[in-house]
Enzyme design. Sequence first.
Site, PDB file in Angstrom:
ATOM      1  N   GLY A 203      45.162  27.385  35.872  1.00  0.00           N
ATOM      2  CA  GLY A 203      44.572  27.661  34.576  1.00  0.00           C
ATOM      3  C   GLY A 203      45.321  28.760  33.882  1.00  0.00           C
TER       4      GLY A 203
ATOM      5  CB  THR B 104      48.820  28.828  40.558  1.00  0.00           C
ATOM      6  OG1 THR B 104      49.603  28.697  39.382  1.00  0.00           O
ATOM      7  CG2 THR B 104      48.719  27.505  41.250  1.00  0.00           C
ATOM      8  CB  VAL B 105      43.532  29.311  42.845  1.00  0.00           C
ATOM      9  CG1 VAL B 105      42.811  29.763  44.107  1.00  0.00           C
ATOM     10  CG2 VAL B 105      43.141  30.184  41.679  1.00  0.00           C
TER      11      VAL B 105
ATOM     12  CE  LYS C 296      43.065  35.398  39.359  1.00  0.00           C
ATOM     13  NZ  LYS C 296      41.746  35.637  38.788  1.00  0.00           N
TER      14      LYS C 296
ATOM     15  CG  ASP D 297      35.549  34.141  30.827  1.00  0.00           C
ATOM     16  OD1 ASP D 297      34.929  33.431  30.003  1.00  0.00           O
ATOM     17  OD2 ASP D 297      36.684  33.865  31.245  1.00  0.00           O
TER      18      ASP D 297
END
Length: 713
Positions: free
Chosen positions: A424, A428-429, A443, A540
């Site tokens: 996202g 990146t995870v 992450k 968020d």
Amino acid sequence: MGVLISKLLQLISFNGVILLIAMVAAAAAQAKPVCDNMCGDVEIPYPFGLSTSEECYLGKNFNISCNSSDHTPIIGNVRVTNISIKDHEMYVMASVAEACYHSNGSHEYSFTTLFSGGIFTICTTKNQFTVLGCDTTGIISGTKNGTDYTTGCISRCNNRSDAINGSCSGVGCCNIGFPDGLESFEVELSSFQNHTNVWNFNPCSYAFVVKKGNFSFSTDYLQKWPHKRLPIVLDWAIGNETCDEARKKRDFACRNPNSECHDPETRRGYQCKCKQGYQGNPYLPHGCQDINECKDQTHTCSRADGCVNTEGNYTCRCPKWYHGDGTKDAEGCAADFVLIIQIAIGSGVGFICMFLFTSWMYFVYKKRKIMKLREKFFQQNGGLILEQRLGRQEGSTETLKIFTVEQLQKATKNYDESLIIGRGGFGTVYKGILADNKIVAIKKSKIEDENQIEQFINEVVVLSQINHRHVVKLLGCCLETQVPLLVYEFVSNGTLFKYIHQEINASTFPWETRLRIAAETAEALWYLHSTTSIPIIHRDVKSTNILLDDDFTAKVSDFGTSRLVPRDQKQLATVVQGTLGYLDPEYLQTNQLTEKSDVYSFGVVLVELLTGKVALSFARSEEQRSLAMYFISSIKEEKIFEILENHIIAEGNQEQIQQFVELARSCLAVKGDERPTMREVAMELERIRNMHKHPSVNLEVNSKEVEHLLAET
Ligand SMILES: *[C@@H]1O[C@H](CO)[C@@H](O)[C@H](O)[C@H]1NC(C)=O
Ligand SMILES: *[C@@H]1O[C@H](CO)[C@@H](O)[C@H](O)[C@H]1NC(C)=O
Ligand SMILES: *[C@@H]1O[C@H](CO)[C@@H](O)[C@H](O)[C@H]1NC(C)=O
Ligand SMILES: *[C@@H]1O[C@H](CO)[C@@H](O)[C@H](O)[C@H]1NC(C)=O
Ligand SMILES: *[C@@H]1O[C@H](CO)[C@@H](O)[C@H](O)[C@H]1NC(C)=O
Ligand SMILES: *[C@@H]1O[C@H](CO)[C@@H](O)[C@H](O)[C@H]1NC(C)=O
Ligand SMILES: *[C@@H]1O[C@H](CO)[C@@H](O)[C@H](O)[C@H]1NC(C)=O
Ligand SMILES: *[C@@H]1O[C@H](CO)[C@@H](O)[C@H](O)[C@H]1NC(C)=O
Ligand SMILES: *[C@@H]1O[C@H](CO)[C@@H](O)[C@H](O)[C@H]1NC(C)=O
Ligand SMILES: *[C@@H]1O[C@H](CO)[C@@H](O)[C@H](O)[C@H]1NC(C)=O
Ligand SMILES: *[C@@H]1O[C@H](CO)[C@@H](O)[C@H](O)[C@H]1NC(C)=O
């Protein structure tokens, strides 16, 4: 139709003349001293012998007669061309089976030659069975250790021009293997039409066993056959017993002290061989003679003049140049040799040390370079800020682990694509497995400018202080890489978003679970707002930031944009950050960040849980684009049940749903002040959940409480 054209022949008969033979030490001779050993130009070695005396051969099976007119050795009906003692082979010329037809179909046939007596066997790796003719079936049958075997092949053709020179694949010629080690065999020829259709170019059929490589088919053979006999290789051995059985007998053949007895693999009987280092005829009393390796040049000494032959072997002395007078014995030579070797080793070791030292220096230099780079990254990635900020909060550092680059590389198989579990705007995870088999989420942040570094450090600091079962736990981080890495506990089931919008399956995601997830998320947010030493505003809150583990327990994640709010400040002025569809409209206007912004976003999540619709969809009409607006207007128009998820209405308690709707509406109030606090939301959700368990008792009170709550906000 079938024509048996061969029969077994008795090979050898016995003629009992006995002679005593004086032993003369002429051991190199291949036959016994007083025996004739040549027939024509073929040498006959013992245990075979020419038929002058019984003592000249080993029993009647080894009796060979010499044709006095043409001087060829004969055994049975075959002509011997060579005998090998070493390989236990006999080369013979054997006759060919033949069947010739007249144009009217009548025929004549001739015999082929066979042998018996058990000492000879025929081996399929050295020979093959071949059949010639254009209307021909050839069959070979034989015995081995008392069992009969039969096999054969067919060759047919209509025209001579169909046959090909050199090809024996069933047109004019066929060949085939046969059981290994047959002790005797016979050949049979037959024809389908007595050659009447092919007679003009092929009047005869032939069948024979031939040594491999000694027969090549020519189309001329169909018309005119030139060979009376063809070569065959036979294997031979002594008797029909094994070495162990034979050794007990008086007539054991391997009595020579330098010979050994061997059991052949594919047949009965035993064979004698000279021991290693000896050669000659092991069947003769002094037949095995020492091999002079020095003379033969088969030794492995470094110099020919250093080789000394011994009985059954040889030794190597040191060469003359080495000690001058050439008188030193092997021991002295060895001692001198040791000295040389020591010198060689000494200088070798020195060289190796030099080499190791240089490599080590280089390695250290390389390592230092890498360390410097890592240190640079560490600083660049805010390692110092992190150290400072972690330093300020005692007790929190011990739970946060600093990982090395290698540890995380190993855990993610060098960031293998297949291990990516999320991607996202944030980075990146990866799924990773640490050395202690612990599964973690790693992450790899996407950081483009310096401002984001602060954001990254922020998340580390915020999360390092939190220890709550509904908040994703940060286990550690790694700052030595160009992009900083965060290591989290692994939450196995993915995001809430996935379950609401992508895996639409009411049975795995029933109302009760939704209610529990809402309550757990509210509890986590309440904790963030109040319980920690400095309140944290998540900023968020959305369904993609709520993760679910194995049993669908909610875990709030992604604190990249979160803010720590000092106790004395109620609100903070910041640049607006968050996700469209979840953004608090008041915050959007005023840029004033308060805890109530999280409440609004959470309200949107509640509506998502209720309706199964996404927070913002451009597929919906303009008024319905924002789920929050859509929801509020549906309530106003009293069409709320139209937008709820169907199965929720079916399985949910009406009262529960009603109050959940009310709670969501209060969270979505335009003015922050009118929204309940996270604490109130959490408690209300807890109450709604319990309602289900005691539906009748609390109904009245509950609705009053909600009214009260709503009035308050
Ligand atoms: C060996 O065989 C030949 C013929 O095959 C025979 O004439 C001779 O008598 C035999 N010799 C002995 C010793 O049996
Ligand atoms: C010996 O050789 C002659 C001439 O080749 C032949 O005619 C005769 O049949 C042979 N004898 C035996 C016993 O094979
Ligand atoms: C017989 O065979 C041996 C080896 O097996 C070979 O050296 C010798 O020349 C052969 N003799 C004849 C006459 O073919
Ligand atoms: C077939 O022909 C051959 C000669 O060509 C002759 O000897 C034989 O007797 C004939 N057989 C028959 C059955 O006619
Ligand atoms: C030969 O046959 C006997 C029994 O008939 C069996 O015991 C033996 O193993 C066989 N030998 C080989 C080498 O096949
Ligand atoms: C055999 O082949 C030749 C040449 O291919 C051909 O001329 C002849 O007619 C053929 N004979 C038969 C009987 O098929
Ligand atoms: C096969 O070779 C022979 C000579 O060995 C020759 O006469 C004949 O014509 C050849 N046949 C074919 C079909 O080439
Ligand atoms: C082939 O010959 C045999 C014996 O000579 C006879 O019995 C048989 O009928 C013949 N077959 C054909 C197809 O001519
Ligand atoms: C069989 O073949 C070998 C070589 O492959 C050759 O030396 C020998 O003369 C041949 N024997 C006959 C009888 O054709
Ligand atoms: C082994 O050979 C001897 C004599 O040569 C014979 O009497 C005996 O029957 C043979 N044994 C087998 C199992 O063939
Ligand atoms: C012969 O001597 C060498 C050493 O010189 C040894 O390795 C080898 O085993 C010996 N061979 C035999 C058959 O004794």
